[in-house]
Design a protein around this motif. Structure first.
Motif, short mmCIF file in Angstrom:
data_model
loop_
_atom_site.label_atom_id
_atom_site.label_comp_id
_atom_site.label_asym_id
_atom_site.label_seq_id
_atom_site.Cartn_x
_atom_site.Cartn_y
_atom_site.Cartn_z
N ASP A 1 10.96 1.79 0.18
CA ASP A 1 10.14 2.57 -0.76
C ASP A 1 8.67 2.18 -0.64
O ASP A 1 7.79 3.03 -0.80
N ASP A 2 8.39 0.90 -0.38
CA ASP A 2 7.00 0.47 -0.20
C ASP A 2 6.39 1.16 1.02
O ASP A 2 5.22 1.58 0.99
N MET A 3 7.18 1.25 2.09
CA MET A 3 6.67 1.87 3.31
C MET A 3 6.46 3.37 3.12
O MET A 3 5.53 3.96 3.69
N ALA A 4 7.30 4.00 2.31
CA ALA A 4 7.15 5.43 2.05
C ALA A 4 5.85 5.73 1.32
O ALA A 4 5.28 6.83 1.45
N LEU A 5 5.37 4.75 0.54
CA LEU A 5 4.14 4.94 -0.23
C LEU A 5 2.90 4.52 0.55
O LEU A 5 1.78 4.69 0.05
N LEU A 6 3.09 3.96 1.77
CA LEU A 6 1.95 3.49 2.55
C LEU A 6 1.19 4.69 3.12
O LEU A 6 1.78 5.52 3.83
N PRO A 7 -0.10 4.82 2.83
CA PRO A 7 -0.87 5.95 3.35
C PRO A 7 -0.88 5.96 4.88
O PRO A 7 -0.90 4.90 5.50
#
Length: 262
Positions: A138-144
């Motif tokens: 989920d953190d990576m999905a939010l990475l611009p």
């Protein structure tokens, strides 16, 4: 006799090789109707050694599996005589055992056995290491998108890295499965093995050379994600970004990585 002097004398009694107490120290104690002083002190002496051996048997079950009860007991006794417990927690009792094995046995047998002990100690370190801040998908999905090229990561605190020159993992698995001893042999080539804790469970696996190089580049050399793709392009050509993402996803799912603190 002052309390501190009595405590030191009692400690010296526990650490001596023979269970017989110093006569001066024994004279400061009173026996009971069913247990005299010398017998009581001998019980304490033997119980102390038994407790230390119990801890080592628990922490190094695969070494015990390899050596058998009698030889392991001799190793454990020699070890605690050489390196008496010096920490208030027995958690650290076995810290020097891998190095001691190299001293205690002939070189032909000591190297693979010491490596197995290092593997077991890695599980101990991984089990109670700090949690860290492992990345999640989920953190990576939010990475611009613009932050991906400069992404840098490091291993979470529980990850232990070992170079295995022998089939230590196979021996460790056989000990856990209570299977027949598989024999010890050298690996060609040697393998990088990771041991870590994720979601309260200790995990382990060996890495193929290409993956080992990739993860070392990111966590040791400090490659960014863009540099990882650049390095992989030598081997994977146009498929380098896909391979980089595939490995990164696996490492994150396994709980190996956290964001590098700059």
């Amino acid at each position: 006799m002052r309390l501190i002097d009595w405590q030191l004398a009692f400690e010296q009694h526990l650490l001596t090789q023979a269970p017989e107490a110093n006569s001066g120290f024994a004279a400061t104690l009173l026996g009971g109707p069913t247990l005299d002083v010398d017998t009581g002190l001998a019980i304490y002496h033997n119980a102390y050694m038994a407790r230390l051996q119990e801890v080592l048997r628990h922490d190094f079950g695969a070494v015990l599996y390899w050596l058998g009860d009698e030889e392991f007991a001799a190793l454990a006794e020699a070890y605690v005589r050489r390196y008496p417990s010096a920490h208030y927690s027995l958690r650290w009792l076995g810290e020097r055992l891998p190095a001691f094995i190299l001293e205690h046995f002939v070189a032909e047998h000591s190297a693979p056995l010491a490596e197995l002990a290092r593997l077991e100690w890695a599980f101990t370190l991984a089990f109670d290491a700090p949690q860290g801040l492992p990345l999640a998908l989920d953190d990576m999905a939010l990475l611009p998108p613009e932050d991906w090229p400069g992404l840098q990561v490091e291993l979470t605190p529980s990850v232990q890295t070992l170079l295995c020159r022998f089939n230590s993992l196979a021996i460790w698995r056989a000990s856990k499965d209570q299977a027949d001893f598989p024999g010890s042999h050298a690996l060609d080539p040697a393998q990088i093995c990771l041991v870590w804790r994720h979601q309260h469970v200790c995990n382990y696996r060996s890495l193929e050379p290409a993956e080992a190089c990739a993860i070392a580049g990111m966590v040791t050399t400090g490659w960014t994600f863009a540099e990882l793709c650049e390095q992989l392009a030598v081997t994977y050509s146009e498929g380098a970004p896909l391979q980089a993402v595939t490995w990164l996803k696996q490492w994150i799912q396994e709980g190996l990585l956290q964001r590098r603190v700059l």
